[in-house]
Design an enzyme around this catalytic site. Structure first.
Site, PDB file in Angstrom:
ATOM      1  CD  GLU A 330      46.108  38.609  41.999  1.00  0.00           C
ATOM      2  OE1 GLU A 330      45.022  38.075  41.715  1.00  0.00           O
ATOM      3  OE2 GLU A 330      46.798  38.274  42.987  1.00  0.00           O
ATOM      4  CD  GLU A 339      37.496  34.104  39.468  1.00  0.00           C
ATOM      5  OE1 GLU A 339      37.704  33.074  40.138  1.00  0.00           O
ATOM      6  OE2 GLU A 339      36.744  35.036  39.843  1.00  0.00           O
ATOM      7  CG  ASN A 377      36.288  43.610  48.066  1.00  0.00           C
ATOM      8  OD1 ASN A 377      36.464  44.294  49.071  1.00  0.00           O
ATOM      9  ND2 ASN A 377      36.786  42.384  47.944  1.00  0.00           N
TER      10      ASN A 377
END
Length: 479
Positions: A330, A339, A377
């Site tokens: 990831e 990200e 989340n």
């Protein structure tokens, strides 16, 4: 004789007494004194300014329970110069043994006044991080607590089967409990207005002299820079991010055979039964971003005791490897914190949620080891961890422990695209493939992106080899 004649006679007498040479030296001496006089005047001005700045607090001050920085509402200039309040970000690299960072962080949560910075500074002053040190009055271990104090506050915090002052984790946690007890006593003295001083200084003074001594002398009415509270404060900078070491502390001499005070002994992690040591972590992630610390990971693991602790040793090692392999994939080998596709940052705000996106529409992009995404989340993880991640999602990219905890929160409690949590998948026999399905199954499993699955499996094989465990049946590695 006339007055004019008398004057002339006096003048002549003076001239006879002080010749030209003597007069010249008199003039030179007078002029030479001017710089000294100017320096004395300047020193007086500086003294007056210091007194005004500190509110005449060089001799006494009034307590302000709301401030840990020092006397009065504005705090003490001298206290700040002596090292501050220890509430800055924790500089983990200041601790000579990385394995002690997680216990220090965990123990510092014992009460609001205590912080990892304060705890580390006290330990350095007491023992210079020599876990085997034996001092006077039967004091032992990192914190050098007296036997009676350790008997009252020491517990088997490392699950070794007994509480021992020579066990680093037991000593650190006992230290924290004793400190917080003293903090409560100091607060009661402040509330009764029977002492003067700030909360932290009084607590440190009680540590050094005892609560009754603090009460008898009325707190700390005189700021003594050579006292224990200020010597400990002088060490704060070493354990504070961005701090500059101002230490003047001189710890007690170590007993024969122990490192000399100030030697900063450093101990590399060794194989003591820990599934993942600091050296193995570094070897698995050689190019990791410094943000992803080993201490942050172990601190997070302490918050999820079932992680890598379920089933037999082979299962526990496989779970740890599976988690690290997915994290590796990831984040590009723990290379990325945020990200990397910034163009996608604005796509993770679900406006249909009643709480919305209070930090902004672009604030809920992927962050951390498992790239936590979406406002829903962040809200769920924050609620579970006791943090306001919905309002302050940047915590996941600025606090290593928080970052790792969000990853373990997902691993242990969320099903994602699968039917079970990654933890249950790997410990229940579904294998590494089951963890992939939970994390990104909708996009990768069932032929969705076989190349990405292969990369995850390659990472899993590499990390299981590093942890000295076989990866499991071939048929369970893919989804």
């Amino acid at each position: 004789m006339s007055k004019l004649g008398a004057a002339r006679a006096a003048h002549q007498a003076t001239t006879n007494r002080f010749g030209a040479t003597e007069i010249t030296w008199l003039i030179i001496s007078t002029v030479g004194m001017l710089p000294l006089a100017a320096m004395a005047a300047l020193a007086l001005v500086v003294l007056v300014i210091v007194i005004l700045l500190s509110g005449s607090q060089m001799t006494s001050y009034s307590p302000d329970p709301s401030s840990t920085l020092g006397p009065g509402a504005a705090g003490s200039v001298l206290t700040e110069l002596a090292g501050g309040d220890g509430r800055g970000g924790f500089q983990e690299s200041g601790v000579p043994d990385p394995d002690l960072v997680a216990p220090i962080r965990a123990a510092a949560r014992e009460c609001d006044l205590l912080t990892p910075v304060i705890l580390a500074a006290q330990i350095e002053y007491a023992s210079d991080f020599d876990a085997d040190k034996e001092g006077q009055q039967g004091r032992k271990g990192l914190s050098q607590l007296t036997p009676d104090v350790f008997e009252r506050y020491g517990e088997d915090d490392d699950d070794s089967g007994e509480a021992s002052a020579l066990d680093p984790e037991d000593s650190i946690h006992a230290h924290a409990r004793w400190f917080c007890h003293l903090a409560g006593e100091a607060q009661r003295l402040l509330d009764s207005e029977s002492v003067v001083g700030d909360h932290l200084t009084l607590t440190l003074l009680a540590w050094d002299q005892g609560v009754e001594a603090v009460k008898a002398q009325g707190g700390m009415p005189v700021i003594v820079l050579d006292s224990y509270p200020f010597r400990v404060r002088g060490l704060f900078a070493r354990y504070t991010i961005g701090g500059t070491d101002t230490s003047t502390a001189t710890p007690e001499p170590s007993p024969s055979g122990s490192p000399a005070a100030g030697s900063r002994k450093r101990t590399a992690p060794d194989d003591d039964g820990t599934l993942l040591t600091g050296s193995t972590f570094d070897a698995v992630f050689p190019g990791r971003n410094p943000f992803y610390t080993y201490a942050g990971l172990t601190d997070a693991m302490a918050a999820f005791p079932a992680f890598a602790a379920t089933g037999d040793e082979r299962t526990r090692r496989r779970e740890l490897a599976a988690f690290l392999a997915n994290v590796d994939h990831e984040t590009g080998g723990l290379g990325h914190v945020d990200e990397i596709d910034r163009a996608a940052w604005g796509t993770y705000c679900d406006g249909a949620q009643p709480y919305g996106c209070p930090a902004g529409r672009t604030a809920y992009h992927g962050r951390g080891p498992i790239q936590l995404s979406w406002n829903s989340n962040y809200k769920a993880a924050g609620d579970a961890l006791g943090l306001d991640l919905l309002g302050n999602p940047d915590l996941v990219s600025t606090d290593p422990s928080v970052a790792w905890r969000t990853a373990l929160w997902f691993w242990m409690t969320q099903r994602g695209a699968g039917t079970t949590t990654p933890h249950a998948a790997i410990t229940g026999g579904a294998g590494f493939g089951g963890t992939i399905r939970s994390i990104n199954g909708a996009l990768e499993c069932g032929g969705g992106n076989a190349g990405q699955v292969d990369k995850r499996v390659d990472a899993y094989r590499r990390i299981t080899a590093a942890l000295d465990v076989d990866p499991g049946d071939e048929g369970t590695l893919r989804c």
